[in-house]
Scaffold this active site. Structure first.
Site, mmCIF file in Angstrom:
data_model
loop_
_atom_site.group_PDB
_atom_site.id
_atom_site.type_symbol
_atom_site.label_atom_id
_atom_site.label_comp_id
_atom_site.label_asym_id
_atom_site.label_seq_id
_atom_site.Cartn_x
_atom_site.Cartn_y
_atom_site.Cartn_z
ATOM 1 N N ASN A 221 0.813 -1.229 0.000
ATOM 2 C CA ASN A 221 0.000 0.000 0.000
ATOM 3 C C ASN A 221 0.843 1.274 0.000
ATOM 4 O O ASN A 221 0.404 2.301 -0.503
ATOM 5 C CB ASN A 221 -1.014 -0.005 1.151
ATOM 6 C CG ASN A 221 -0.374 -0.023 2.508
ATOM 7 O OD1 ASN A 221 0.756 -0.508 2.675
ATOM 8 N ND2 ASN A 221 -1.068 0.480 3.497
ATOM 9 N N GLU B 143 4.240 -9.101 -3.497
ATOM 10 C CA GLU B 143 4.112 -9.654 -4.855
ATOM 11 C C GLU B 143 3.226 -8.778 -5.739
ATOM 12 O O GLU B 143 3.194 -8.940 -6.955
ATOM 13 C CB GLU B 143 3.561 -11.085 -4.800
ATOM 14 C CG GLU B 143 2.212 -11.265 -4.107
ATOM 15 C CD GLU B 143 2.314 -11.450 -2.596
ATOM 16 O OE1 GLU B 143 3.220 -10.862 -1.968
ATOM 17 O OE2 GLU B 143 1.473 -12.185 -2.031
ATOM 18 N N GLU C 77 4.842 -4.545 12.328
ATOM 19 C CA GLU C 77 3.936 -3.387 12.190
ATOM 20 C C GLU C 77 2.699 -3.904 11.473
ATOM 21 O O GLU C 77 2.768 -4.252 10.292
ATOM 22 C CB GLU C 77 4.595 -2.290 11.343
ATOM 23 C CG GLU C 77 5.767 -1.618 12.005
ATOM 24 C CD GLU C 77 5.358 -0.487 12.931
ATOM 25 O OE1 GLU C 77 4.145 -0.294 13.169
ATOM 26 O OE2 GLU C 77 6.265 0.201 13.414
ATOM 27 N N CYS D 231 -2.948 1.742 6.561
ATOM 28 C CA CYS D 231 -3.053 1.072 7.874
ATOM 29 C C CYS D 231 -3.730 1.974 8.893
ATOM 30 O O CYS D 231 -4.404 1.492 9.789
ATOM 31 C CB CYS D 231 -1.683 0.626 8.355
ATOM 32 S SG CYS D 231 -0.479 1.962 8.408
HETATM 33 P P1 NAD Z 1 0.027 -9.257 3.954
HETATM 34 O O1 NAD Z 1 0.195 -9.581 5.390
HETATM 35 O O2 NAD Z 1 -0.905 -10.059 3.145
HETATM 36 O O3 NAD Z 1 1.443 -9.340 3.188
HETATM 37 C C1 NAD Z 1 2.558 -8.554 3.595
HETATM 38 C C2 NAD Z 1 3.830 -9.226 3.097
HETATM 39 O O4 NAD Z 1 3.996 -10.483 3.765
HETATM 40 C C3 NAD Z 1 3.847 -9.526 1.612
HETATM 41 O O5 NAD Z 1 5.147 -9.245 1.119
HETATM 42 C C4 NAD Z 1 3.550 -11.029 1.564
HETATM 43 O O6 NAD Z 1 4.043 -11.688 0.433
HETATM 44 C C5 NAD Z 1 4.256 -11.507 2.816
HETATM 45 N N1 NAD Z 1 3.772 -12.779 3.390
HETATM 46 C C6 NAD Z 1 2.545 -13.339 3.279
HETATM 47 N N2 NAD Z 1 2.494 -14.475 4.002
HETATM 48 C C7 NAD Z 1 3.713 -14.641 4.587
HETATM 49 C C8 NAD Z 1 4.264 -15.600 5.482
HETATM 50 N N3 NAD Z 1 3.577 -16.655 5.924
HETATM 51 N N4 NAD Z 1 5.536 -15.429 5.910
HETATM 52 C C9 NAD Z 1 6.254 -14.363 5.502
HETATM 53 N N5 NAD Z 1 5.791 -13.432 4.650
HETATM 54 C C10 NAD Z 1 4.525 -13.549 4.200
HETATM 55 O O7 NAD Z 1 -0.362 -7.706 3.900
HETATM 56 P P2 NAD Z 1 -0.675 -6.815 2.618
HETATM 57 O O8 NAD Z 1 -2.017 -7.190 2.069
HETATM 58 O O9 NAD Z 1 0.480 -6.797 1.708
HETATM 59 O O10 NAD Z 1 -0.749 -5.352 3.279
HETATM 60 C C11 NAD Z 1 -1.880 -4.852 3.926
HETATM 61 C C12 NAD Z 1 -1.738 -4.987 5.431
HETATM 62 O O11 NAD Z 1 -0.572 -4.290 5.875
HETATM 63 C C13 NAD Z 1 -2.904 -4.339 6.169
HETATM 64 O O12 NAD Z 1 -3.270 -5.165 7.250
HETATM 65 C C14 NAD Z 1 -2.296 -3.025 6.686
HETATM 66 O O13 NAD Z 1 -2.958 -2.486 7.791
HETATM 67 C C15 NAD Z 1 -0.900 -3.451 6.989
HETATM 68 N N6 NAD Z 1 0.014 -2.315 7.065
HETATM 69 C C16 NAD Z 1 0.474 -1.915 8.290
HETATM 70 C C17 NAD Z 1 1.296 -0.806 8.390
HETATM 71 C C18 NAD Z 1 1.815 -0.309 9.725
HETATM 72 O O14 NAD Z 1 2.654 0.573 9.717
HETATM 73 N N7 NAD Z 1 1.351 -0.818 10.845
HETATM 74 C C19 NAD Z 1 1.676 -0.106 7.235
HETATM 75 C C20 NAD Z 1 1.206 -0.559 5.994
HETATM 76 C C21 NAD Z 1 0.366 -1.670 5.917
#
Ligand code: NAD
Length: 452
Positions: free
Chosen positions: A132, A158, A227, A261
């Site tokens: 995002n 991805e 995070e 987020c």
């Molecule tokens: P996601 O958790 O689906 O994926 C994040 C990353 O983790 C991707 O690179 C993905 O390929 C990887 N991933 C997925 N499964 C994994 C596993 N089992 N082990 C290791 N890596 C794995 O999240 P998303 O859809 O990419 O992003 C949206 C989420 O991120 C929302 O929940 C949002 O609130 C959060 N977010 C939080 C912050 C913050 O600062 N707290 C900032 C931005 C986004």
């Protein structure tokens, strides 16, 4: 070699491809990082910082191209995509300086003992990031890890491999080989990285993935900084400036199509001012322009993919079935678009008020009295950001201090002044980054003491 193709969520067109890693390749990548790390650490804090700051000119020159990739890969309006890439370039040097200051050794002493407190690298660091903010999230994870002397393997989302790769190329050109590597792939590649020979895992993403990462990291007692997601409340007190509160509600519910987020996901408004507040929210929602982020004048782009669109529409539909009223949007739209949607008559029995939505939906619920507002705002497993609007600032501050979020804004958003951490409480985070306290989490503290 397998490839990973990135698609434009607004049009479905392929934007480009990168070479994808297989989980079985990850061991070799981490071994290269481990081999490169001691020499990187031996350079010292200032020299490492200088390498990173040397990348600013390249990042600045590449910002328009990277910004376009951001928009094409994940859909945000072009000025925001370009703004993100440019901000990464313009803020890098000051960020690196702040990290250097936070990581300098400290001397502690009394009449008998002199102790030096060192902040050493952990070794190898896996940085796993979401889509995002596909440039700023890698930057916030990777910079402190590198300045601290760790070697980093970045696994970007991805959904946004091209802009993350372009950003990392600018940095890697100024670093010794293998100090910053990028691996591409989905969750299976991320999982292999967490389970490989890494010492620190820095993750930004969903709460669900954070839980999986914590479990996998537990095996080797690896350090984690997580995070995670949020369900941010906005509390509108009875004395709030209604225009300012409605403007914030609309901006913070629909920015990046709600895929932030710290989006406002729950709005609690005092019953006495609910009607004029809702009217103002609807008025402002009507003025939003939805379309592909590449089109001029667009303020709300698409969902990042069809899965995210489905999740948002399912939550809206389930709320409607349970009695919520849809005052704007709500209907399906072509492609990956979800129109800016306003719901009233929601309550905490509905998934839309409990689970992260991550879409352009403003949910408005009425309350009676400040105590009820605090109880409702805190009725969530999350605790990332929050906002309170009220003209009596002392009262608004008192309400804000009772909220369980890590970051609370009063008559504004939740981000703090320079030096503030970006911190989630409860299940929105475990460890945090930014500001001196955040930077220090990327280093192992050691002390060495001698007699005076
Ligand atoms: P996601 O958790 O689906 O994926 C994040 C990353 O983790 C991707 O690179 C993905 O390929 C990887 N991933 C997925 N499964 C994994 C596993 N089992 N082990 C290791 N890596 C794995 O999240 P998303 O859809 O990419 O992003 C949206 C989420 O991120 C929302 O929940 C949002 O609130 C959060 N977010 C939080 C912050 C913050 O600062 N707290 C900032 C931005 C986004």
């Amino acid at each position: 070699m397998p490839t990973l193709t990135s698609f434009d969520p607004a049009t479905g067109e392929a934007v480009g491809s990168v070479e994808a890693a297989a989980p079985a390749d990850i061991g070799h990548v981490v071994a290269r990082a481990r081999a490169a790390q001691p020499a990187w650490a031996a350079l010292g804090l200032e020299a490492r910082a200088a390498c990173l700051k040397a990348a600013v000119a390249d990042l600045r020159a590449a910002a328009p191209r990277i910004g376009e990739l951001v928009t094409r890969e994940m859909g945000k309006p072009l000025p925001e995509g370009k703004g993100e890439a440019l901000h990464a370039a313009e803020s890098l040097a000051a960020e690196v300086d702040e990290i250097v200051e936070a990581l300098r050794p400290q001397v502690l002493e009394d009449a008998k003992t002199v102790t030096t407190l060192h902040r050493d690298p952990f070794g190898t660091c896996a940085a796993i990031t979401p889509w995002n903010f596909p440039v700023l999230m890698p930057q916030q994870s990777v910079l402190p890890a590198l300045v601290a002397g760790n070697a980093v393997i970045l696994k970007p989302s991805e959904e946004t491999p091209l802009c993350a790769q372009a950003w990392a190329d600018c940095l890697a050109a100024h670093l010794p080989p293998d100090v910053l590597q990028v691996v591409h792939g989905a969750g299976d590649v991320g999982r292999a990285l967490v389970r490989a020979d890494v010492d620190l895992v820095v993750f930004t993403g969903s709460r669900e993935t954070g839980i999986m990462i914590m479990k996998d990291a537990a095996e080797g007692l690896k350090r984690v900084i997580l995070e995670l997601g949020g369900k941010d409340p906005l509390v509108v007190l009875d004395d709030a400036d209604l225009d300012a509160a409605a403007a914030f509600a609309v901006r913070n519910s629909f920015r990046n199509a709600g895929q932030v987020c710290v989006s406002t996901e729950r709005i609690y408004v005092d019953r006495r001012i609910a009607a004029p507040f809702v009217e103002r929210v609807l008025e402002r929602t009507k003025s939003l322009v939805q379309g592909p982020g590449t089109q001029p004048g667009v303020s709300v782009g698409p969902m990042v993919n069809a899965r995210q669109k489905r999740k948002v529409l399912e939550q809206v539909e389930s709320a409607r079935r349970a009695g919520a009223r849809v005052l704007a949007g709500g209907a399906d739209a072509p492609g990956n678009f979800v129109p800016p949607t306003v719901l009233v008559g929601v309550d905490h029995s509905m998934p839309i008020m409990r689970e992260e939505t991550f879409g352009p939906v403003a949910c408005i619920m009425e309350f009676e009295g400040d105590d009820e507002a605090v109880r409702l705002a805190n009725d969530s497993p999350y605790g990332l950001g929050a906002a309170v609007f009220g003209r009596d600032v002392a009262r608004a501050e008192r309400v804000a201090r009772r909220l369980g979020a890590g970051m609370v804004g009063i008559n504004r958003g939740c981000g703090g002044a320079p030096g503030s951490p970006w911190v989630g409480a409860h299940q929105s985070g475990y460890g945090f980054h930014s500001g001196p306290e955040g930077h220090r989490q990327f280093a192992q503290v050691r002390i060495a003491s001698r007699a005076k």
